[in-house]
Scaffold this active site. Structure first.
Site, short mmCIF file in Angstrom:
data_model
loop_
_atom_site.label_atom_id
_atom_site.label_comp_id
_atom_site.label_asym_id
_atom_site.label_seq_id
_atom_site.Cartn_x
_atom_site.Cartn_y
_atom_site.Cartn_z
N SER A 26 13.58 -12.77 77.10
CA SER A 26 14.80 -13.35 77.66
C SER A 26 14.60 -14.07 78.99
O SER A 26 15.57 -14.40 79.67
CB SER A 26 15.86 -12.25 77.83
OG SER A 26 15.39 -11.26 78.72
N LYS A 67 22.82 -6.51 81.24
CA LYS A 67 22.46 -7.64 82.10
C LYS A 67 23.65 -8.12 82.92
O LYS A 67 23.52 -8.43 84.11
CB LYS A 67 21.90 -8.78 81.24
CG LYS A 67 20.56 -8.45 80.60
CD LYS A 67 20.09 -9.56 79.68
CE LYS A 67 18.74 -9.20 79.07
NZ LYS A 67 18.25 -10.23 78.14
#
Length: 771
Positions: free
Chosen positions: A678, A721
């Site tokens: 990511s 996140k």
């Protein structure tokens, strides 16, 4: 020759056939038959005796009688009470019943005498037939000892074939239908074949009957012998002072007979108990058998508890025991509703997946409480021996059943809730593959007859409600993962942690440390400070420990000072109990900088931010990466560099720029390994900023993977996140366009105050990130 017809009284016999030359007495009770006998006695004393086809008929007609019968003479007549007559008759010759001349008050029949058919049978053939019959009679006598003693001696003396055939049919205890068949045979050869065939059939019937009788007798004799020997053994053991094992065997026998189990289980038990009886007391094998028998007796074969099917009650229990986790609760209630309706345990096995401390185990315990089920926890962390699941064979020293069979024994019922904790941490070695053994357990089609090596008898696990837990799906083998239904238990927000601490953890730690509500209280600000500055985790395990630390110090202080008042914990005096703040979150940069971009990462302890730094220096076009990057991140960095090089002409860079400059990518905290898919757009943005010398906005964070053409691919772990971005006071977060549905599932509490921007490609990323 003209057929001779005689008219005489007819008596229909039930279950009896009279042959020529046969002297037989029988009782007559039907009025019509009694009248026929009396009519015969008033004349020449002759009767025509014919058998009924169906003995149960009370008033037979012509069609209900056999056509062939016997002309007989009445030898004696005795009247009995109840209008019954006993008649003694002797058969004279065969006759054919042509019809009835009259039926009232008795049958008067038209009878045609049947003379024997004339056959040209040679004397040698007749002698052969006689000898064959004698041989068969001797064989018959071997299976029918009574006939051999009482009947056969006289039969074996007869030398005439016709007489021998008639006497065999008369004297042997044959059924009336067999005698009727012989009666209807007027030809000598036909009568011979019929008698011989009937004789051989009867021999085979007697032989089979004798085999059955001998077998039953042998079983009875063996049982009697076993009883006598057992009683003798009992006396001998009592004399030797070793009668304990025998009493144990009797006790096991009694329990086995009263056990609710399948026939297969009981047969196995009784067989092993029988072996145990014969073992010397104190021998090693006797102890092994004793343990095995006791294990089988303790297993709940058909003993089940009654489930509580009230879904509202289950929902109430889950809400009382857990704060938040709405989707998890909703999915579990759906699961329980379907299970309640189908009454089957073959639905997919639930697997709760989430970081440590998020309440996976306690959810399973609450489900057991809600359903009123027995709760069994089986920890699979570090299990690497297949025998832990399937059990050891009982022939080994120290053998024991597998964890599943042992769990059933502990529960005492066949339908408990069994928690398979940490299935992602099972491993394999030379002793077998543990995860493969679990495949049978977690497959509803196979676990109906799960075979434990120690128990040896198939166990029915289909009624067990299995719930598995795991921290991650990465280490769960694919076939095992395919058999479970995943329910994600995500990280908690600070607000959720606050409510959990206030409503559950504080009371729990107070009670555990011997304090009451009047002796210690926590202010809301103190709990928030513990969450924010003393713990960094996805769950609440460390939070509970910190609250426990405070309670222990407060308990000591309370006893030392003999203080009667209440100890109040506030954000101001919290440092006295927990020391200096342990957790500091890397806050957003104050100024926009070149080559520095804030990325978002998922960790087992929740979310975190990663500051990616890129520097450009004169060189030969190499790429240097530091910060303990994993293989996936290294490949993402190479992909990002290729993309940046492909778009540099648009930013006015020279064609040989990358041949004369080196790039260095660094992710701080170099001692911590980092890997994941990511950080692609984050590294690409940092590289592009460094080579173009354009600043990146400090209050922007991003996550997403990049392709060579600059497309942004979706990623996972968005909740953690986004929480990390909030903790770092980020204002704008860039996420892949394809993750828009994932953001829509997050609560407003998480996204509140954040600007979420969805990006499809790097052009959109640059537009939002560059100052």
């Amino acid at each position: 020759m003209e057929e001779q017809v005689i008219t005489m009284p007819v008596v229909a016999l039930r279950g009896l056939t009279i042959l020529p030359g046969m002297v037989q007495h029988f009782d007559v009770s039907r009025p019509r038959s009694v009248a026929a006998v009396e009519k015969a006695m008033m004349g020449d004393q002759k009767l025509f005796l014919v058998s009924q086809r169906h003995p149960e008929l009370q008033d037979p007609e012509l069609k209900d009688l056999y056509q062939v019968g016997t002309v007989a003479v009445v030898k004696q007549l005795v009247k009995l009470p109840g209008k019954m007559v006993r008649v003694l008759t002797e058969g004279l010759e065969r006759g054919e019943l042509l019809g009835f001349d009259s039926e009232d008050p008795f049958f008067m029949g038209e009878i045609s005498p049947m003379a024997p058919e004339q056959e040209d049978v040679e004397p040698m053939a007749k002698e052969a037939m006689v000898r064959i019959l004698r041989d068969k009679l001797e064989e018959y006598g071997k299976v029918n000892l009574r006939a051999a003693k009482e009947i056969l001696p006289s039969l074996l003396l007869i030398g005439d074939l016709a007489e021998l055939l008639d006497q065999i049919a008369i004297q042997l205890p044959w059924d009336y239908t067999m005698r009727q068949t012989v009666l209807e045979c007027t030809a000598l050869s036909a009568r011979y074949e019929t008698v011989l065939q009937t004789l051989m059939t009867e021999m085979e019937v007697y032989r089979i009957k004798k085999e059955f009788q001998d077998k039953v007798k042998a079983d009875i004799d063996q049982n009697q012998k076993d009883y006598i020997l057992r009683e003798q053994m009992k006396v001998i053991r009592q004399e030797l002072g070793e009668d304990n094992s025998l009493s144990d065997a009797d006790d096991y026998q009694k329990k086995a007979e009263g056990l609710k189990a399948d026939k297969e289980v009981k047969e196995k038990l009784l067989k092993e108990i029988g072996r145990f009886r014969t073992m010397p007391a104190g021998s090693q094998e006797a102890n092994v058998l004793r343990t095995y028998i006791e294990t089988l007796l303790e297993l709940p074969w058909k003993k089940a508890s009654k489930d509580n099917d009230d879904i509202r009650h289950a929902e109430k229990v889950l809400n009382e025991d857990h704060y938040g986790l709405e989707k998890v609760k909703e999915r579990i209630l759906e699961y329980l509703a379907v299970r309640s309706l189908t009454k089957k345990g073959t639905s997919p096995i639930i697997c709760l997946v989430g970081p440590p401390g998020t309440g996976k185990t306690s959810i399973a315990r609450s489900v057991a409480k809600a359903l009123n089920k027995k709760y069994v926890r089986i920890s699979l962390g570090g299990v690497r021996d297949e025998a832990e699941i399937r059990g050891h064979r009982k022939t080994y020293v120290g053998a024991m059943p597998g964890r599943l069979a042992d769990g059933l024994r502990q529960a005492g019922v066949s339908n408990p809730l069994m928690l398979l904790d940490e299935i992602d941490k099972v491993s394999s070695d030379y002793k077998g593959d543990t995860s493969s053994a679990l495949l049978e357990v977690l497959d509803g089609e196979q676990n109906v007859r799960f075979r434990d090596h120690y128990v040896e008898v198939p166990l029915d696990l289909s009624q067990v409600l299995f719930i598995a837990t795991a921290n991650t799906t990465q280490t769960i083998p694919g076939p095992l993962l395919d058999r479970v239904e995943l329910i994600e238990v995500n990280s908690y927000t600070e607000n959720e942690k606050f409510h959990i601490a206030k409503d559950y953890l504080v009371d729990k730690q107070r009670e555990r440390n011997g304090l009451s509500e009047g002796q210690i209280t926590f202010s809301d600000k103190s709990l928030e400070k513990i969450i924010h500055n003393y713990t960094r985790e996805a769950g609440v395990r460390s939070l509970e420990r910190r609250i426990g630390d405070v309670c222990r110090k407060a308990a000591r202080k309370y006893l030392e000072n003999k203080k009667a008042g209440c100890i109040r914990i506030t954000d101001g005096n919290l440092e006295k109990y927990l020391g200096k703040e342990r957790i500091t979150f890397e806050d957003v940069n104050e100024e926009d900088e070149v080559g520095i971009v804030r990325g978002l990462a998922w960790t087992s302890a929740g979310g975190d931010t990663l500051q990616i730094e890129v520097n450009v220096m004169p060189g030969k076009g190499s790429l240097l990466m530091t910060g303990q990057l994993g293989d996936v991140m290294k490949e993402s960095a190479q992909t990002a560099l290729t993309y940046v090089r492909s778009v540099c002409p648009e930013y006015g860079l020279a064609d040989d720029y990358f041949e004369k400059h080196d790039l260095h990518i660094h992710i701080p905290e170099g001692a911590v390994p980092k890997d994941g898919p990511s950080a692609g757009i984050t590294m690409a943005t940092a590289m592009l900023s460094a080579v173009t010398e354009k600043k990146v906005l400090a209050k922007v964070a991003m996550t997403g993977e990049i392709t060579l053409r600059g497309r942004v691919l979706p990623i996972g772990g968005l909740k953690e996140k986004i929480l990390a971005a909030r903790m770092a006071h980020i204002k704008k977060v860039l996420v892949p366009e394809k993750n828009r549905p994932d953001i829509g599932e997050l609560s407003k509490e998480i996204t509140k105050g954040l600007e979420i921007v969805y990006v499809k490609n790097m052009e959109a990323v640059v537009k939002e990130a560059f100052a």
